[in-house]
Design a protein around this motif. Structure first.
Motif, short mmCIF file in Angstrom:
data_model
loop_
_atom_site.label_atom_id
_atom_site.label_comp_id
_atom_site.label_asym_id
_atom_site.label_seq_id
_atom_site.Cartn_x
_atom_site.Cartn_y
_atom_site.Cartn_z
N TYR A 65 0.98 -1.22 -0.18
CA TYR A 65 -0.06 0.11 0.10
C TYR A 65 0.86 1.12 -0.06
O TYR A 65 1.69 1.44 0.96
N GLU A 66 0.49 2.20 -0.81
CA GLU A 66 1.12 3.57 -1.16
C GLU A 66 0.45 4.60 -0.39
O GLU A 66 1.14 5.93 -0.36
N ARG A 67 -0.95 4.47 -0.12
CA ARG A 67 -1.69 5.75 0.02
C ARG A 67 -3.19 5.14 0.68
O ARG A 67 -3.41 4.03 0.56
N VAL A 68 -3.63 6.05 1.16
CA VAL A 68 -4.94 5.88 1.83
C VAL A 68 -5.84 6.90 1.11
O VAL A 68 -5.59 8.21 1.09
N VAL A 69 -6.84 6.56 0.65
CA VAL A 69 -7.82 7.61 0.04
C VAL A 69 -9.17 7.57 0.63
O VAL A 69 -9.70 6.25 0.95
N VAL A 70 -9.69 8.56 1.43
CA VAL A 70 -10.88 8.55 2.21
C VAL A 70 -12.01 9.08 1.23
O VAL A 70 -11.87 10.18 0.56
N LEU A 71 -13.20 8.46 1.18
CA LEU A 71 -14.36 9.07 0.42
C LEU A 71 -15.34 9.04 1.48
O LEU A 71 -15.65 8.39 2.31
N THR A 72 -16.20 10.27 1.50
CA THR A 72 -17.12 10.48 2.29
C THR A 72 -17.93 11.52 1.58
O THR A 72 -17.75 12.28 0.65
N SER A 73 -19.42 11.54 1.97
CA SER A 73 -20.55 12.25 1.36
C SER A 73 -20.97 13.54 2.02
O SER A 73 -21.70 14.11 1.57
N VAL A 74 -20.22 13.62 3.30
CA VAL A 74 -20.60 14.53 4.22
C VAL A 74 -19.59 15.53 4.48
O VAL A 74 -18.42 15.03 5.00
#
Length: 792
Positions: A65-74
């Motif tokens: 793993y090279e990165r964290v991608v956070v996805l949120t709708s709020v």
């Protein structure tokens, strides 16, 4: 990193037991390429849990793993991730580099000209104007260009305008300011004198500086990251405001810097559309969607409806009109040339020679463009015919009173019977065959290229987008996809007084009813991750509708965890009031005085009388208006009504609710104030939810979704309607208790929450919530509320 090293990343002194279990489960699952699904009540610390697991994997030299991608709708949750990442950085071991992070936003948010509303920029034109300026900047500085990027940036600095009495003034020199910084460029767009008749070519100095900072193509090992004017190993989290500030200070384009930095930072914080919207992923974030990314889907109960909207398509009536015009503009010079006429007054598009040259370099012919133009023109005429027929049938005399028209849907097939839609059938009978449908996108792309080349500017054109949706319309099936005409209320004085186009935006809509494949296939592109929310139960339903079952079939593990409230139980009281079902058949219209409405008025009146702020959630805005009217006559505190309005009005209402003495806020459970809003501290003393907020089941689209879910999962009503509605109710109730010291009352009013009957939703509450929400009769609610207050 060694076993347990995530504790060095963890931002607080001691994790909760649930966080330990969640982090270690996520690490174990992600190392096998899998996903962890976490339902965690408020106070679980889900944000810190997810970041700690992801960052530990990224910093582990033995991990891919090279990165964290956070996805949120709020937006509220986006800020929470920013705050927790800053907490992590503030508490890392002294010898560690800070964790680099970046929050994704659009051009409108970071373009200095747009932020300040100068140089003819505003939110409506920022994207096209930006692309046009970038294209001109590239033309001036590319191979065979008139100058260099460095020279353009330097020239812009020398074009500062002397206006001593406005804006920033340093010796009479006016400079552009934004995000607390001053650029060395003027607020006006600079021009480069190319010797042409126009007096110069506009360009973007920020983008020119960015191009200047890019490594030469021949530089071995060079990357876009070299154009980032700050040290990514030392900067930590860069918020949008800080990004603009850094760009201003260096004189470089903040949006381009963001794109260059994306592959290099360890944590990227964005929205669902950054991963699931086909346009955004293709143009900007696609390089993050791979097996080197640990993805965090926050507010995952919204994943299914949000992605359904993102992967649905549509063609606006105005887009059809514009696409037809664009095709005609390309054909017109050829027609005029054949007739020996000049094109100067007939078309803004360049001469016939340019059109022929471009067509010779493509696989598109003039005959194809003409065929597509005629097809799209006929399609628009058919849309017009259907809208007029609908209005004639449903609203006789509509031409004389356009203001009375409301939003409408016109289904193109029986929503409950999958079959060919009426537009496809019309096209087939009219002789518009497969080749025309599938070639429209290619034709549209060539049309746009010719016009952009002729006009010397890179702008978004209607023809390519229309062509893409036309192709999708033909290719997609008729079970999982539903086609209809959508009419959205508007007002356009430029249209004739008796035209529906004065009152409506019309749209041919292609709805993806079952987005599980789109979600599952996108999740499969990541190395692993976490999906989390306070309301995901029933877990088996969630994993099915989000396509996670597909991943398990690919030998990628899916682990599920649920963590309930661990705050003191004596600080809260929870009731499920067995009032008659709050359905239209029982309650009648809002203006009617029925026994059911009287019981609900009594119940919400008692809850609203609790000291402090009280939130009342109703199934719709119309019912919220009724409830507010009832409460104004029953409680001795201000009653605030949330209407279907814009973000600014909602924020103002929220601020008013939080200020001063106790109030009652009445809203729709389908609005924005019942989830993603922080009601911590003493901001909320009680919440009442009336009814089960199932969406309007009479809508053609809803019927089609239900039927598609019947085919996909066997029980469309439960999967598509009931479970999402219960999650909405649980989200609203979950606003009350947000911390260990908080005290509050939670009330679900509707017998479907209280009793185990054929249409009960009680079984969709987690077991611990079923135990806490005590069934009570309507006449015993007041006694229960009094006992709780006396006990405190």
């Amino acid at each position: 990193m060694s076993e347990g090293s995530w504790r060095e990343v963890f931002g607080h002194a001691e994790p909760y037991a649930d966080q330990v279990d969640g982090i270690e489960t996520a690490l174990e699952t992600a190392r096998e390429g899998g996903f962890t699904v976490v339902e965690g009540a408020c106070g679980t610390g889900k944000t810190m849990l997810a970041l700690s697991a992801g960052i530990d994997l990224v910093r582990d030299p033995d991990s891919d793993y090279e990165r964290v991608v956070v996805l949120t709708s709020v937006k509220q949750q986006l800020r929470q991730f920013e705050e927790d990442l800053e907490t992590i950085n503030a508490n890392l071991p002294g010898e560690w580099d800070p964790v680099s992070g970046l929050t994704l936003v659009g051009k409108a948010d970071v373009c200095p000209y747009n932020r300040e509303g100068v140089a003819e920029f505003d939110d409506g034109v920022v994207y096209d104007r930006c692309e046009n300026l970038r294209e001109r900047t590239r033309d001036l500085t590319g191979e065979g260009g008139a100058t260099t990027a460095g020279s353009l940036a330097a020239d812009a600095r020398s074009q500062q305008t002397g206006l001593a009495d406005s804006g920033r003034s340093d010796g009479g020199i006016r400079l552009l300011e934004s995000a607390g910084e001053t650029a060395s460029y003027p607020p006006e767009i600079p021009t480069y004198d190319d010797g042409g008749p126009a007096g110069g070519v506009e360009y973007c100095p920020f983008y020119a500086q960015y191009l200047e900072d890019l490594p030469d193509e021949g530089d071995e090992g060079g990357s876009r990251a070299e154009a980032v004017p700050f040290d990514l190993t030392d900067v930590g989290l860069v918020t949008p405001e800080e990004l603009v500030s850094l760009g201003m200070r260096h004189g470089s384009c903040p949006h381009s810097i963001m794109g260059a930095a994306l592959p290099e930072v360890e944590v990227v914080i964005g929205n669902y559309y950054h991963a699931f919207d086909p346009t955004t992923t293709g143009a900007f974030t696609g390089e993050l969607l791979n097996e080197e990314t640990f993805v965090v889907c926050d507010e995952a109960h919204m994943l299914e409806p949000r992605v359904r909207d993102l992967v649905s398509e549509g063609i606006a009536d105005t887009s059809l009109r514009d696409a037809v015009t664009e095709c005609s503009r390309v054909l017109q010079p050829l027609e005029f040339d054949r007739e020996g006429r000049s094109t100067e007054s007939g078309s803004k598009t360049a001469d016939a020679d340019l059109v022929r040259a471009e067509l010779n370099d493509s696989d598109v012919s003039a005959d194809e463009i003409e065929a597509v133009r005629d097809f799209l023109e006929a399609l628009r005429e058919e849309l017009d015919r259907r809208v007029r027929a609908h209005l004639d049938g449903e609203h006789r005399g509509w031409k004389s009173d356009l203001m009375e028209l409301e939003d409408a849907e016109i289904p193109l097939r029986d929503p409950q019977v999958p079959a060919e839609d009426e537009i496809s059938a019309w096209a087939r009978e009219a002789g518009y065959g497969e080749k025309l449908w599938v070639r429209t996108e290619s034709v549209g792309a060539v049309v746009a290229r010719i016009i952009n080349e002729a006009e010397g500017e890179e702008k978004s054109r209607a023809a390519p987008a229309v062509g893409r949706v036309v192709g999708e319309w033909y290719r997609r099936d008729h079970t999982e996809y539903f086609r209809e005409v959508e009419l959205e209320r508007t007002w356009n004085e430029e249209e004739p007084a008796d035209s529906w186009r004065r009152a409506y935006n019309g749209r041919l809509a292609l709805h993806n009813c079952v987005p599980s494949d789109a979600i599952g296939s996108r999740l499969a592109s990541f190395g692993g991750g976490i999906l989390m929310s306070a309301t995901l139960e029933p877990m088996d339903v969630f994993t099915e509708v989000t396509g996670l079952d597909y991943l398990e079939g690919e030998d990628r593990p899916v682990a599920t965890r649920r963590y309930g409230l661990h705050f003191p139980e004596e600080n809260r009281e929870s009731f499920a009031v067995a009032a008659p079902k709050f359905t239209y058949e029982n309650r009648g219209a809002p203006g009617e005085e029925t026994p059911t409405r009287r019981q609900y008025a009594d119940a919400i009146g008692q809850v609203a009388s609790v000291p402090g702020n009280v939130l009342v959630g109703m199934p719709s805005y119309a019912e919220a208006e009724w409830a507010a009217g009832v409460l104004e006559a029953r409680v001795e505190k201000p009653v605030l009504l949330d209407a279907a309005s814009g973000d600014d009005a909602t924020e103002t209402l929220k601020d008013e609710f939080f200020a001063g003495e106790g109030k009652v806020l009445v809203t729709s459970l389908r609005g924005t104030l019942t989830e993603g809003v922080d009601y911590g501290g003493d901001r909320l003393a009680a919440a009442a939810v009336c009814g089960v907020p199932i969406v309007n089941t009479s809508s053609p689209r809803t019927k089609a979704v239900r039927r598609a879910y019947d085919d996909a999962f066997g029980d469309g009503f439960t999967y598509a309607l009931t479970v999402p509605a219960v999650r909405k109710a649980r989200q609203a109730i979950g606003r009350v208790i947000r911390g260990p010291e908080e005290v509050g009352i939670r009330v679900l009013v509707d017998e479907r929450y209280a009793r185990e009957e054929w249409d009960s939703v009680r079984k969709f509450l987690p077991e611990d919530e079923r135990e806490e929400f005590q069934p009570v009769s309507p006449d015993m609610l007041g006694l229960g509320l009094d006992r709780f207050r006396d006990r405190l």
